[in-house]
Scaffold this active site. Structure first.
Site, PDB file in Angstrom:
ATOM      1  CG  ASP A 168      -0.082  -0.037   2.630  1.00 43.34           C
ATOM      2  OD1 ASP A 168       0.706  -0.683   2.315  1.00 43.34           O
ATOM      3  OD2 ASP A 168      -0.779   0.231   3.413  1.00 43.34           O
ATOM      4  CB  CYS A 200       5.655  -2.348   1.923  1.00 47.64           C
ATOM      5  SG  CYS A 200       6.213  -1.683   0.295  1.00 47.64           S
ATOM      6  CG  HIS A 209      23.595  -7.940   0.863  1.00 46.82           C
ATOM      7  ND1 HIS A 209      24.719  -9.029   0.293  1.00 46.82           N
ATOM      8  CD2 HIS A 209      24.307  -7.016   1.135  1.00 46.82           C
ATOM      9  CE1 HIS A 209      25.627  -8.702   1.703  1.00 46.82           C
ATOM     10  NE2 HIS A 209      25.626  -7.461   1.254  1.00 46.82           N
TER      11      HIS A 209
END
Lengths: 152, 325
Positions: free
Chosen positions: B93, B96, B286
């Site tokens: 939405d 997050c 990452h």
């Protein structure tokens, strides 16, 4: 009954009374903190100068996470104000943030008066006139200003 | 309560069915209210699919999602499986990132009972409060959000009267009146940090803002008249106003850097996308957001001494929570 939204609205009211921004005023209706009446004065040295425009602000229990519904009660002629008085302003819609209190909302609407966004028209006649015929636009604004003195 | 809810719910469904479908031939009548109602309806539909914070699921549920999809993604999920055991989904939405951070951080405190970390976080929160005050924010516009976050932080520490369990934490994270307030707290903190260090953040914000072209042209005109400092200040303010402070505005590396710096909490973001520039086989990238101590700017990735206890999985446009093995 004291809910987070009601408590917050009390503080909004307190701030508006203690430190009112120039040219705006507002207060909750009797016995109902969720429904406010407000007045915006047309900014000086603009065609809106001298106008006293009335509005209502309807809050829900979701305030301040959700914006209030704000409508002009006075008749308006402005590119971003609909015939029913509702206002096309980003901070009252998808750009809302709890950072805004009643004073900030009213101040934003006041600056919208002189600084319309003709690309997102709510009143297409006013939008067209604002871009194409500023003289006529200003004349219509003056009419609205005069009407704002006599309307109840 | 039951008696009261029954007829009300019936009335609502009746109203919904008797509501005339909007006439799409007549766009002139399709005003802002209609658009907002439609947005609300879409959000409500999404809400039924995923709670704000989902249950912990094995990583295999992620693979299942891509069964007939890109082979690169399936390969990457396999690689993820070597290090990570589970995923917890959050609702898409626009909140997050903040929601994932909220749950992940509070869950970490609940499990570690790291009192020193809570004390450290609290002193950072006090610093954030001072930042907002010095930027001219009125106390009452943010104090409720601060108070609610501090309350959650206290409650995940055991041994005081108000401490809560894992289940209660999950319930609270799904309760809009708590969850949204905490998200908004993070938005305030993020905005304050970006505004405070506007010169640092400005180069990352140029071109990122979702402001309209018209607004940009306007601000360029303003910028031409103003000093460079003012221009930078203006862009940063516009960015915070349009992309940080409103609920539902998505987060980017700018938001993550600012939140991580402001609270002093390192965050690892694992990227799951289709990119594969590694010829020696598929690997998963990452990035660590490491807040530097002593008020220095975020030294992202350069200090490997601090290892993040929060790991988020990023798929283009969305963040979920990852759990290490």
């Amino acid at each position: 009954m004291s809910t987070p939204s009601r408590k917050r609205l009390m503080r909004d009211f307190k701030r508006l009374q203690q430190d009112p921004p120039a040219g705006i005023s507002g207060a909750p209706q009797d016995n109902n903190i969720m429904l406010w009446n407000a007045v915006i004065f047309g900014p000086d040295d603009t065609p809106w100068d001298g106008g006293t425009f009335k509005l209502t602000l309807q809050f829900t229990e979701d305030y301040p996470n959700k914006p209030p519904t704000v409508r002009f009660v006075s008749r308006m002629f402005h590119p971003n104000i609909y015939a029913d008085g509702s206002i096309c302003l980003d901070i009252l819609q998808n750009q809302w943030s709890p950072i805004y209190d009643v004073a900030a909302i009213l101040t934003s609407i006041q600056s919208l008066l002189c600084d319309p966004n003709p690309n997102s028209p709510a009143n297409s006649e006013a939008a067209r006139m604002f871009s194409e015929n500023k003289r006529e636009y200003n004349r219509r604004v003056r009419e609205i200003v005069e009407q704002s003195w006599t309307a109840d | 309560m039951q008696n009261k809810d029954g007829p009300l719910a019936d009335g609502e469904s009746e109203a919904a069915t008797s509501n005339p479908t909007p006439d799409f031939d007549d766009w002139a009548k399709f005003g802002d209210d209609d658009i907002m109602q439609q947005q609300t309806a879409i959000r409500a539909e999404e809400a039924e699919k995923t709670p704000f914070v989902g249950d912990k699921e094995p990583l295999s549920s992620l693979a299942a999602e891509y069964q007939s999809g890109s082979p690169i993604l399936l390969e990457k999920i396999k690689v993820l499986g070597e290090k990570y055991a589970a995923i917890r989904r959050t609702r898409g939405d626009g909140n997050c990132f903040f929601r994932s951070f909220m749950f992940s951080y509070l869950e970490h405190i609940l499990e570690s009972q790291d009192r020193a970390e809570v004390d450290r976080a609290k002193s950072n929160v006090e610093q954030c409060r001072k930042t907002l005050q010095s930027l001219g924010y009125a106390d009452f516009t943010f104090e409720d959000f601060f108070a609610l976050f501090l309350e959650q932080l206290e409650s995940v520490l055991q041994g005081n009267g108000t401490s809560i369990s894992q289940e209660e934490l999950l319930l609270r994270s799904r309760d809009q009146s708590i969850s949204d307030y905490v998200v908004m707290f993070f938005r305030f903190v993020t905005s304050g940090e970006i505004r405070k260090r506007s010169e640092f953040f400005e180069p990352f914000i140029m071109g990122l803002t979702n402001a309209t072209v018209e607004q940009l042209v306007f601000s360029l005109e303003v910028a031409a008249l103003a000093a460079v400092f003012l221009k930078c200040f203006h862009f940063v303010n516009m960015f915070c106003k349009s992309s940080v402070e409103p609920m539902g505005e998505e987060s980017d590396h700018v938001h993550i850097t600012a939140l991580s710096d402001a609270l002093g909490v390192p965050i690892r973001v694992v990227y799951l996308d289709r990119s594969s520039c590694d010829s020696a086989g598929v690997s998963v990238n990452h990035h660590d957001f490491i807040p530097a101590v002593g008020g220095l700017p975020n030294a992202s990735g350069s200090t490997e001494t601090v290892s993040p206890f929060i790991t988020l999985l990023y798929r283009p446009g969305h963040y979920d929570i990852l759990y290490s093995k």
